[in-house]
Design a protein around this motif. Structure first.
Motif, PDB file in Angstrom:
ATOM      1  N   GLY A 175      45.937  36.143  40.490  1.00 58.91           N
ATOM      2  CA  GLY A 175      44.943  34.819  40.453  1.00 58.91           C
ATOM      3  C   GLY A 175      46.718  33.179  40.536  1.00 58.91           C
ATOM      4  O   GLY A 175      45.920  32.030  40.566  1.00 58.91           O
ATOM      5  N   ILE A 176      47.523  33.769  40.806  1.00 55.54           N
ATOM      6  CA  ILE A 176      48.844  32.977  40.915  1.00 55.54           C
ATOM      7  C   ILE A 176      48.901  33.201  42.111  1.00 55.54           C
ATOM      8  O   ILE A 176      49.402  34.195  43.174  1.00 55.54           O
ATOM      9  CB  ILE A 176      49.838  32.602  39.750  1.00 55.54           C
ATOM     10  CG1 ILE A 176      49.001  31.961  38.718  1.00 55.54           C
ATOM     11  CG2 ILE A 176      51.179  31.831  40.755  1.00 55.54           C
ATOM     12  CD1 ILE A 176      50.415  32.065  37.238  1.00 55.54           C
ATOM     13  N   ALA A 177      49.033  31.967  43.314  1.00 55.34           N
ATOM     14  CA  ALA A 177      49.882  31.968  44.733  1.00 55.34           C
ATOM     15  C   ALA A 177      51.594  32.881  44.550  1.00 55.34           C
ATOM     16  O   ALA A 177      51.878  31.957  43.810  1.00 55.34           O
ATOM     17  CB  ALA A 177      49.277  31.028  45.153  1.00 55.34           C
ATOM     18  N   GLY A 178      51.535  33.789  45.400  1.00 51.28           N
ATOM     19  CA  GLY A 178      52.708  34.077  45.521  1.00 51.28           C
ATOM     20  C   GLY A 178      53.195  35.613  44.965  1.00 51.28           C
ATOM     21  O   GLY A 178      53.762  35.797  44.472  1.00 51.28           O
ATOM     22  N   LEU A 179      51.835  35.373  42.977  1.00 50.96           N
ATOM     23  CA  LEU A 179      52.238  36.535  42.955  1.00 50.96           C
ATOM     24  C   LEU A 179      51.477  37.076  42.101  1.00 50.96           C
ATOM     25  O   LEU A 179      50.230  37.541  41.966  1.00 50.96           O
ATOM     26  CB  LEU A 179      52.167  35.713  41.315  1.00 50.96           C
ATOM     27  CG  LEU A 179      52.717  36.333  39.711  1.00 50.96           C
ATOM     28  CD1 LEU A 179      54.333  37.459  39.714  1.00 50.96           C
ATOM     29  CD2 LEU A 179      52.586  36.032  38.121  1.00 50.96           C
ATOM     30  N   ASP A 180      51.923  38.777  42.738  1.00 50.80           N
ATOM     31  CA  ASP A 180      51.103  40.128  42.109  1.00 50.80           C
ATOM     32  C   ASP A 180      51.317  40.706  41.180  1.00 50.80           C
ATOM     33  O   ASP A 180      52.772  40.526  40.255  1.00 50.80           O
ATOM     34  CB  ASP A 180      51.141  41.069  43.795  1.00 50.80           C
ATOM     35  CG  ASP A 180      50.577  40.760  44.895  1.00 50.80           C
ATOM     36  OD1 ASP A 180      49.298  39.470  44.745  1.00 50.80           O
ATOM     37  OD2 ASP A 180      51.113  41.438  45.876  1.00 50.80           O
ATOM     38  N   LEU A 181      50.365  42.151  40.790  1.00 52.06           N
ATOM     39  CA  LEU A 181      50.758  42.789  39.503  1.00 52.06           C
ATOM     40  C   LEU A 181      50.692  43.927  39.681  1.00 52.06           C
ATOM     41  O   LEU A 181      50.485  44.542  40.448  1.00 52.06           O
ATOM     42  CB  LEU A 181      50.034  42.054  38.489  1.00 52.06           C
ATOM     43  CG  LEU A 181      49.781  40.715  37.675  1.00 52.06           C
ATOM     44  CD1 LEU A 181      48.493  40.584  37.144  1.00 52.06           C
ATOM     45  CD2 LEU A 181      50.855  39.994  37.745  1.00 52.06           C
ATOM     46  N   ILE A 182      51.792  45.167  38.771  1.00 51.41           N
ATOM     47  CA  ILE A 182      51.549  46.165  38.492  1.00 51.41           C
ATOM     48  C   ILE A 182      50.923  45.928  37.075  1.00 51.41           C
ATOM     49  O   ILE A 182      52.074  46.579  35.864  1.00 51.41           O
ATOM     50  CB  ILE A 182      52.075  46.922  39.178  1.00 51.41           C
ATOM     51  CG1 ILE A 182      52.598  46.966  40.596  1.00 51.41           C
ATOM     52  CG2 ILE A 182      52.020  48.417  38.275  1.00 51.41           C
ATOM     53  CD1 ILE A 182      52.985  48.250  41.256  1.00 51.41           C
ATOM     54  N   TYR A 183      49.940  46.682  36.664  1.00 53.76           N
ATOM     55  CA  TYR A 183      49.402  47.296  35.512  1.00 53.76           C
ATOM     56  C   TYR A 183      50.538  48.229  34.976  1.00 53.76           C
ATOM     57  O   TYR A 183      50.828  48.855  35.779  1.00 53.76           O
ATOM     58  CB  TYR A 183      48.113  46.740  34.994  1.00 53.76           C
ATOM     59  CG  TYR A 183      47.369  45.619  35.178  1.00 53.76           C
ATOM     60  CD1 TYR A 183      47.793  44.531  34.359  1.00 53.76           C
ATOM     61  CD2 TYR A 183      46.383  45.342  36.369  1.00 53.76           C
ATOM     62  CE1 TYR A 183      47.053  43.397  34.436  1.00 53.76           C
ATOM     63  CE2 TYR A 183      45.059  44.715  36.537  1.00 53.76           C
ATOM     64  CZ  TYR A 183      45.590  43.194  35.312  1.00 53.76           C
ATOM     65  OH  TYR A 183      45.699  42.059  35.960  1.00 53.76           O
ATOM     66  N   ALA A 184      49.896  48.348  33.765  1.00 60.80           N
ATOM     67  CA  ALA A 184      50.970  49.463  33.238  1.00 60.80           C
ATOM     68  C   ALA A 184      49.723  51.397  33.636  1.00 60.80           C
ATOM     69  O   ALA A 184      50.471  52.175  33.602  1.00 60.80           O
ATOM     70  CB  ALA A 184      51.095  49.279  30.822  1.00 60.80           C
ATOM     71  N   GLY A 185      48.551  50.880  33.358  1.00 61.41           N
ATOM     72  CA  GLY A 185      48.034  52.212  33.787  1.00 61.41           C
ATOM     73  C   GLY A 185      47.693  53.290  32.532  1.00 61.41           C
ATOM     74  O   GLY A 185      47.419  51.952  31.614  1.00 61.41           O
ATOM     75  N   PRO A 186      46.083  53.850  33.113  1.00 62.81           N
ATOM     76  CA  PRO A 186      46.922  54.641  31.795  1.00 62.81           C
ATOM     77  C   PRO A 186      47.787  55.220  30.851  1.00 62.81           C
ATOM     78  O   PRO A 186      48.560  55.390  31.656  1.00 62.81           O
ATOM     79  CB  PRO A 186      45.341  55.475  32.791  1.00 62.81           C
ATOM     80  CG  PRO A 186      45.600  55.349  34.264  1.00 62.81           C
ATOM     81  CD  PRO A 186      46.669  54.144  34.587  1.00 62.81           C
TER      82      PRO A 186
END
Length: 297
Positions: free
Chosen positions: A171-182
């Protein structure tokens, strides 16, 4: 008699001395200089000291309160990292000794601060036992199925999907995420695998900056493997809770495995009466007045 009084006095003094010794927190920038041979790259004031962040999630100061002193302190930390003389700090691990020291706030705000200067940034939640990135950045409403929606770091590391499938927008321009996952039964093994190293090296080719929020150093060993893979490690010390001993041990454990600890951030520092921060708060508010007036007009 006088002996008893003297004894009482000595006990009292002894107790005062003991309390002072037990209160061996890393509270001020000078504590960092005295007890840790480590550059201080940022000082983030205690949030109560800055009225501009009263209703702001502390993970999103840079995004939601850019004109606050806290926001300015995060930008200064970003600048200090850039100027720390180390070329190519592409992958940065943000670590701390214990949970609750403020490292997720620091990781999220630094990521936003780097994105604000038009860098393409990836923020990864590698704290697999107590992940918090999904709390800081709730998942956007999306059309994905439940299964793919939950994909994250563990999915990539266990070979269930490739890294592109795990990337989410912040939701912030230029910033991607990888969550921790299951959740996984073997977080240490998963993080220590060659896949983690491969992932960091791969994403570093596609992003200007990769920031990894890590597990607490003194509780779990996985972080040491991560710290060796990252170009640099930034340690977060909490002015209200981190003892000198814990800070020294955290630093020692990382240096011992060959991690490149480039510096530290003092989180939640209080403005001492007549001290450095008090004056800074005043000066900063005064300096910003015209800008804030123009913005609200």
């Amino acid at each position: 008699g006088p002996g008893g009084t003297m004894l009482g006095l000595m006990l009292g003094l002894g107790l005062t001395f003991l309390i002072e010794m037990l209160n061996d927190l890393v509270r001020t920038p000078s504590d960092v200089r005295r007890f840790l041979r480590l550059p201080l790259l940022g000082v983030i004031p205690e949030a109560n000291e800055d009225r501009a962040v009263d209703d702001v999630d502390l993970c999103h100061v840079v995004r939601d309160a850019p004109y606050s002193l806290l926001g300015e302190c995060y930008r200064r930390c970003r600048t200090n990292l850039d100027l720390s003389g180390e070329a190519g700090l592409k992958t940065l691990l943000v670590g701390s000794g214990a949970p609750g020291d403020g490292k997720t706030s620091v990781a999220c705000n630094l990521a936003a601060a780097f994105a604000a200067k038009y860098e393409k940034v990836l923020l990864i939640d590698a704290n697999l036992r107590q992940p918090s990135l999904h709390l800081a950045f709730p998942r956007m409403g999306s059309t994905e199925t439940g299964e793919t929606r939950r994909q994250g770091l563990t999915s990539v590391l266990t070979g269930q999907c490739d890294y592109q499938a795990a990337i989410r927008s912040s939701g912030i321009a230029g910033l991607d995420l990888i969550y921790a996952g299951p959740p996984t039964a073997s977080p240490a093994e998963v993080l220590a695998s060659h896949r983690m190293k491969d992932l960091i090296e791969t994403v570093a080719r596609h992003y200007d900056r990769v920031i990894v929020d890590s597990p607490p150093v003194l509780l779990v060993s996985d972080v040491k493997v991560l710290a060796r893979v990252a170009d640099a490690t930034l340690l977060v010390f909490n002015a209200a809770t981190t003892t000198r001993g814990a800070a020294q041990r955290t630093l020692f454990e990382l240096q011992e495995v060959g991690a490149n600890v480039v510096g530290c951030v003092l989180f939640g520092a209080e403005a001492m009466k007549g001290g450095y921060f008090r004056q800074q708060f005043r000066a900063y508010r005064k300096y910003l007045k015209p800008q804030l007036a123009a913005n609200s007009a």
